[in-house]
Design an enzyme around this catalytic site. Sequence first.
Site, PDB file in Angstrom:
ATOM      1  N   GLY A  46      35.090  30.357  36.769  1.00 25.08           N
ATOM      2  CA  GLY A  46      34.266  30.016  37.768  1.00 25.08           C
ATOM      3  C   GLY A  46      34.727  28.826  38.680  1.00 25.08           C
ATOM      4  O   GLY A  46      35.715  28.213  38.291  1.00 25.08           O
ATOM      5  N   GLN A  51      34.945  22.147  44.417  1.00 27.93           N
ATOM      6  CA  GLN A  51      36.349  22.235  43.975  1.00 27.93           C
ATOM      7  C   GLN A  51      37.285  22.562  44.722  1.00 27.93           C
ATOM      8  O   GLN A  51      38.524  22.175  44.731  1.00 27.93           O
ATOM      9  CB  GLN A  51      36.214  23.115  42.555  1.00 27.93           C
ATOM     10  CG  GLN A  51      35.198  22.545  41.602  1.00 27.93           C
ATOM     11  CD  GLN A  51      35.509  23.684  40.554  1.00 27.93           C
ATOM     12  OE1 GLN A  51      34.937  24.512  40.367  1.00 27.93           O
ATOM     13  NE2 GLN A  51      36.587  23.136  39.500  1.00 27.93           N
ATOM     14  N   CYS A  93      38.049  22.707  32.993  1.00 29.14           N
ATOM     15  CA  CYS A  93      37.619  22.572  34.217  1.00 29.14           C
ATOM     16  C   CYS A  93      38.669  22.819  35.036  1.00 29.14           C
ATOM     17  O   CYS A  93      39.789  22.032  34.803  1.00 29.14           O
ATOM     18  CB  CYS A  93      36.747  21.613  34.579  1.00 29.14           C
ATOM     19  SG  CYS A  93      36.362  21.543  36.223  1.00 29.14           S
ATOM     20  N   LEU A  94      38.883  23.663  36.092  1.00 32.63           N
ATOM     21  CA  LEU A  94      40.184  23.726  36.986  1.00 32.63           C
ATOM     22  C   LEU A  94      40.098  22.384  37.660  1.00 32.63           C
ATOM     23  O   LEU A  94      41.243  21.927  38.212  1.00 32.63           O
ATOM     24  CB  LEU A  94      39.718  24.826  37.946  1.00 32.63           C
ATOM     25  CG  LEU A  94      39.779  26.074  37.688  1.00 32.63           C
ATOM     26  CD1 LEU A  94      39.436  27.310  38.447  1.00 32.63           C
ATOM     27  CD2 LEU A  94      41.122  26.576  36.744  1.00 32.63           C
ATOM     28  N   HIS A 135      27.712  24.796  34.346  1.00 29.54           N
ATOM     29  CA  HIS A 135      28.882  24.034  34.785  1.00 29.54           C
ATOM     30  C   HIS A 135      29.070  24.184  36.171  1.00 29.54           C
ATOM     31  O   HIS A 135      29.352  22.982  36.983  1.00 29.54           O
ATOM     32  CB  HIS A 135      30.234  24.867  34.009  1.00 29.54           C
ATOM     33  CG  HIS A 135      31.603  24.070  34.212  1.00 29.54           C
ATOM     34  ND1 HIS A 135      32.147  23.227  33.334  1.00 29.54           N
ATOM     35  CD2 HIS A 135      32.397  23.879  35.430  1.00 29.54           C
ATOM     36  CE1 HIS A 135      33.213  22.900  33.568  1.00 29.54           C
ATOM     37  NE2 HIS A 135      33.263  23.225  35.114  1.00 29.54           N
ATOM     38  N   GLU A 136      28.916  25.493  36.949  1.00 35.81           N
ATOM     39  CA  GLU A 136      29.268  25.342  38.391  1.00 35.81           C
ATOM     40  C   GLU A 136      28.032  24.735  39.132  1.00 35.81           C
ATOM     41  O   GLU A 136      28.210  24.054  40.151  1.00 35.81           O
ATOM     42  CB  GLU A 136      29.382  26.873  38.758  1.00 35.81           C
ATOM     43  CG  GLU A 136      30.575  27.513  38.102  1.00 35.81           C
ATOM     44  CD  GLU A 136      32.033  26.585  38.134  1.00 35.81           C
ATOM     45  OE1 GLU A 136      31.993  25.995  39.174  1.00 35.81           O
ATOM     46  OE2 GLU A 136      32.520  26.859  37.190  1.00 35.81           O
ATOM     47  N   HIS A 139      28.297  21.130  39.226  1.00 35.79           N
ATOM     48  CA  HIS A 139      29.504  20.772  40.158  1.00 35.79           C
ATOM     49  C   HIS A 139      28.877  20.600  41.736  1.00 35.79           C
ATOM     50  O   HIS A 139      29.210  19.734  42.286  1.00 35.79           O
ATOM     51  CB  HIS A 139      30.498  21.976  40.366  1.00 35.79           C
ATOM     52  CG  HIS A 139      31.931  21.742  39.611  1.00 35.79           C
ATOM     53  ND1 HIS A 139      32.638  20.545  39.673  1.00 35.79           N
ATOM     54  CD2 HIS A 139      32.437  22.605  38.572  1.00 35.79           C
ATOM     55  CE1 HIS A 139      33.523  20.838  38.785  1.00 35.79           C
ATOM     56  NE2 HIS A 139      33.367  21.540  38.031  1.00 35.79           N
TER      57      HIS A 139
END
Length: 172
Positions: A46, A51, A93-94, A135-136, A139
């Site tokens: 994701g 991000q 997480c990226l 999660h997204e 963000h």
Amino acid sequence: MALLKIRHYPDPVLKKVATPVTEFDEALRQLANDMAETMYAAPGVGLAAPQVGISKRLAVIDCSARDEAAQLLIMVNPEIIGEEGECFEEEGCLSVPEFYARVNRSAVVTVRFQDLDAQTHVIEAGGLTAIACQHEIDHLDGILFVDHLSPLKRSMFRKKWKKIEEHLTEQM
């Protein structure tokens, strides 16, 4: 398509609440495509627009296994409208590379979102897709998965993050 630069903690854009998308145009399509390419290259399941430094309510998710066909989900202005159950799974997480922690989430979520043509959809997701949606969307609300940790674990994260940052700097 282009690979975008993924912002890392503690970049301030990651803490901002993203603005709703109001223009469904070619620029939005291009951003979604670039985000998907960036997510697959990372690799991740994701990626939210903040991000990559863009404070818009847009996220891409693909929880398919690497050996099966892609199942890309592009969500514009997503919101969770229903939740049930609990799960406690390890997340990464990226934007917080090399750090993983168990996070308490809802086991099943109902998400309303628009597609790139401004059409509204509602999905019910469980498993990894439910976790990725939460999660997204976090963000998009300026929340990182480490914000869900207990004060003690967050303190441990901050100490570990300094070492991770040093390691990432050495790799550049």
